[in-house]
Design a protein around this motif. Structure first.
Motif, mmCIF file in Angstrom:
data_model
loop_
_atom_site.group_PDB
_atom_site.id
_atom_site.type_symbol
_atom_site.label_atom_id
_atom_site.label_comp_id
_atom_site.label_asym_id
_atom_site.label_seq_id
_atom_site.Cartn_x
_atom_site.Cartn_y
_atom_site.Cartn_z
ATOM 1 N N ALA A 107 15.249 53.928 -36.919
ATOM 2 C CA ALA A 107 16.576 54.223 -36.231
ATOM 3 C C ALA A 107 16.643 55.717 -35.497
ATOM 4 O O ALA A 107 17.154 55.782 -34.272
ATOM 5 N N ALA A 108 16.356 56.731 -36.302
ATOM 6 C CA ALA A 108 16.542 58.075 -36.023
ATOM 7 C C ALA A 108 15.696 58.306 -34.930
ATOM 8 O O ALA A 108 16.166 58.893 -33.649
ATOM 9 N N ARG A 109 14.485 57.700 -34.839
ATOM 10 C CA ARG A 109 13.550 58.098 -33.560
ATOM 11 C C ARG A 109 13.977 57.321 -32.233
ATOM 12 O O ARG A 109 13.971 57.985 -31.179
ATOM 13 N N ARG A 110 14.540 56.268 -32.295
ATOM 14 C CA ARG A 110 15.029 55.327 -31.168
ATOM 15 C C ARG A 110 16.198 56.053 -30.726
ATOM 16 O O ARG A 110 16.572 56.165 -29.618
ATOM 17 N N LEU A 111 17.403 56.502 -31.695
ATOM 18 C CA LEU A 111 18.521 57.252 -31.135
ATOM 19 C C LEU A 111 17.978 58.520 -30.299
ATOM 20 O O LEU A 111 18.361 58.817 -29.374
ATOM 21 N N GLN A 112 17.048 59.215 -30.950
ATOM 22 C CA GLN A 112 16.801 60.707 -30.221
ATOM 23 C C GLN A 112 15.953 60.099 -28.752
ATOM 24 O O GLN A 112 16.185 60.907 -27.830
ATOM 25 N N ALA A 113 14.904 59.134 -28.914
ATOM 26 C CA ALA A 113 14.708 58.703 -27.421
ATOM 27 C C ALA A 113 15.892 58.488 -26.346
ATOM 28 O O ALA A 113 15.809 58.855 -25.121
ATOM 29 N N THR A 114 16.661 57.704 -26.829
ATOM 30 C CA THR A 114 17.864 57.141 -26.212
ATOM 31 C C THR A 114 18.593 58.525 -25.610
ATOM 32 O O THR A 114 18.988 58.535 -24.441
ATOM 33 N N LEU A 115 19.150 59.655 -26.381
ATOM 34 C CA LEU A 115 19.703 60.634 -25.961
ATOM 35 C C LEU A 115 18.715 61.393 -24.950
ATOM 36 O O LEU A 115 19.391 62.028 -24.184
ATOM 37 N N ASP A 116 17.530 61.343 -25.257
ATOM 38 C CA ASP A 116 16.761 62.188 -24.362
ATOM 39 C C ASP A 116 16.553 61.550 -23.079
ATOM 40 O O ASP A 116 16.750 62.123 -21.937
ATOM 41 N N PHE A 117 16.639 60.248 -22.876
ATOM 42 C CA PHE A 117 16.573 59.453 -21.509
ATOM 43 C C PHE A 117 17.794 59.570 -21.056
ATOM 44 O O PHE A 117 17.975 59.831 -19.636
ATOM 45 N N ARG A 118 18.953 59.713 -21.718
ATOM 46 C CA ARG A 118 20.081 59.655 -21.060
ATOM 47 C C ARG A 118 20.422 61.264 -20.484
ATOM 48 O O ARG A 118 20.933 61.275 -19.053
ATOM 49 N N ALA A 119 19.847 62.296 -21.083
ATOM 50 C CA ALA A 119 19.897 63.557 -20.475
ATOM 51 C C ALA A 119 19.065 63.655 -19.232
ATOM 52 O O ALA A 119 19.407 64.187 -18.089
ATOM 53 N N GLU A 120 17.816 62.821 -19.233
ATOM 54 C CA GLU A 120 16.895 62.912 -18.051
ATOM 55 C C GLU A 120 17.364 61.981 -16.812
ATOM 56 O O GLU A 120 17.573 62.831 -15.687
ATOM 57 N N LEU A 121 17.994 61.070 -17.326
ATOM 58 C CA LEU A 121 18.618 60.070 -16.247
ATOM 59 C C LEU A 121 19.803 60.846 -15.526
ATOM 60 O O LEU A 121 20.061 60.712 -14.399
ATOM 61 N N TYR A 122 20.710 61.393 -16.324
ATOM 62 C CA TYR A 122 21.859 62.351 -15.714
ATOM 63 C C TYR A 122 21.364 63.418 -14.519
ATOM 64 O O TYR A 122 22.043 63.305 -13.695
ATOM 65 N N ASP A 123 19.992 64.069 -15.084
ATOM 66 C CA ASP A 123 19.611 65.158 -14.170
ATOM 67 C C ASP A 123 19.331 64.189 -12.607
ATOM 68 O O ASP A 123 19.274 64.802 -11.651
ATOM 69 N N VAL A 124 18.533 63.287 -13.008
ATOM 70 C CA VAL A 124 17.842 62.336 -11.994
ATOM 71 C C VAL A 124 19.035 61.949 -10.974
ATOM 72 O O VAL A 124 19.058 62.015 -9.720
ATOM 73 N N LEU A 125 20.008 61.132 -11.575
ATOM 74 C CA LEU A 125 21.134 60.807 -10.875
ATOM 75 C C LEU A 125 21.952 61.838 -10.419
ATOM 76 O O LEU A 125 22.730 61.481 -9.058
ATOM 77 N N THR A 126 21.914 63.094 -10.515
ATOM 78 C CA THR A 126 22.723 64.034 -10.011
ATOM 79 C C THR A 126 21.993 64.811 -9.079
ATOM 80 O O THR A 126 22.364 66.026 -8.910
ATOM 81 N N GLY A 127 20.443 64.605 -8.894
ATOM 82 C CA GLY A 127 19.722 65.308 -8.002
ATOM 83 C C GLY A 127 19.277 66.620 -8.501
ATOM 84 O O GLY A 127 19.103 67.591 -7.731
ATOM 85 N N GLN A 128 19.459 66.921 -9.860
ATOM 86 C CA GLN A 128 18.867 68.225 -10.430
ATOM 87 C C GLN A 128 17.792 68.147 -11.353
ATOM 88 O O GLN A 128 17.623 69.095 -12.257
ATOM 89 N N ALA A 129 17.035 67.113 -11.450
ATOM 90 C CA ALA A 129 16.019 66.833 -12.066
ATOM 91 C C ALA A 129 14.737 67.760 -12.129
ATOM 92 O O ALA A 129 14.281 67.857 -11.044
ATOM 93 N N THR A 130 14.322 68.421 -13.316
ATOM 94 C CA THR A 130 12.988 69.296 -13.072
ATOM 95 C C THR A 130 12.121 68.159 -12.983
ATOM 96 O O THR A 130 12.165 66.747 -13.339
ATOM 97 N N ASP A 131 10.684 68.671 -12.427
ATOM 98 C CA ASP A 131 9.490 67.830 -12.431
ATOM 99 C C ASP A 131 9.341 66.912 -13.906
ATOM 100 O O ASP A 131 9.081 65.770 -13.910
ATOM 101 N N HIS A 132 9.502 67.863 -14.879
ATOM 102 C CA HIS A 132 9.460 67.125 -16.236
ATOM 103 C C HIS A 132 10.273 66.155 -16.564
ATOM 104 O O HIS A 132 9.927 65.325 -17.280
#
Ligand SMILES: [Zn+2]
Length: 204
Positions: free
Chosen positions: A79-104
């Motif tokens: 559960a802890a690993r799934r939650l961390q993956a979820t929070l990581d994706f949320r941060a990456e997705l925010y950057d993609v949606l707002t046009g500020q995502a790094t390549d990584h």
């Protein structure tokens, strides 16, 4: 017990922000406060994997029965690993949606969306007469993968052009008519009004 602010709701014992994004993927991004600063969230609402499951049921993405089964399946480490993956994706997705995502960040979000999309299968009704649609396997990855598939559709579909950012808190929402400025009048809109009033009072 003191009453909750109007933008929050008590759901099955956990406090969650009411959906204001007009799209489940944007409401997912809005499960933490204060995206405008680069620091950690002032308030993090996804405090556990189980809370994330409850949020999924709250916004209508998973049935209560599925949430119950996944809650029973989730061991603490998993559960802890799934939650961390979820929070990581949320941060990456925010950057993609707002046009500020790094390549990584873009690569990480894109790989998850591709992986989740590849796990879908086309399902039909038990009597074999109707196509039900795309379904993902019901396992612990389901809630995150379901959101990843929806995020892929949002990013490549017509709604992408209507995603707006609240200038006060950084939350995202759909604004197809170009009329919304704030995530919510009850919170950021009201705060801006109070600030403007204070500025006028100080100036006079
Ligand atoms: Zn806001």
């Amino acid at each position: 017990m003191s009453a909750l602010p109007s933008h929050l709701e008590l759901v099955q014992g956990v406090v969650l922000p009411k959906p204001v994004g007009a799209h489940p993927v944007l409401d997912f991004v809005n499960t933490r406060s204060e995206w405008t600063g680069s620091g950690p969230a002032r308030t993090e609402w996804l405090t556990s994997y189980e809370t994330f499951l409850i949020w999924n049921a709250y916004v209508g993405l998973l049935s209560a029965a599925t949430v119950l089964r996944l809650t029973e399946q989730a061991g603490a480490g998993e559960a802890a690993r799934r939650l961390q993956a979820t929070l990581d994706f949320r941060a990456e997705l925010y950057d993609v949606l707002t046009g500020q995502a790094t390549d990584h960040a873009f690569e990480a979000a894109a790989r998850l969306i591709e992986k989740a999309s590849g796990r879908r299968h086309l399902a039909r009704s038990e009597d074999g007469t109707q196509i039900v649609g795309w379904e993902l396997p019901e396992d612990l990855e389901l809630p995150l993968h379901n959101l990843a598939v929806l995020a892929g559709e949002l990013l490549t579909g017509p709604d992408r052009a209507h995603v707006r950012t609240c200038p006060s808190c950084g939350w995202l929402f759909l604004d197809p008519r170009g009329r919304r400025r704030w995530c919510s009048m009850a919170t950021c809109g009201n705060r801006a009004k109070v600030r403007a009033h204070a500025a006028r009072t100080a100036a006079s």
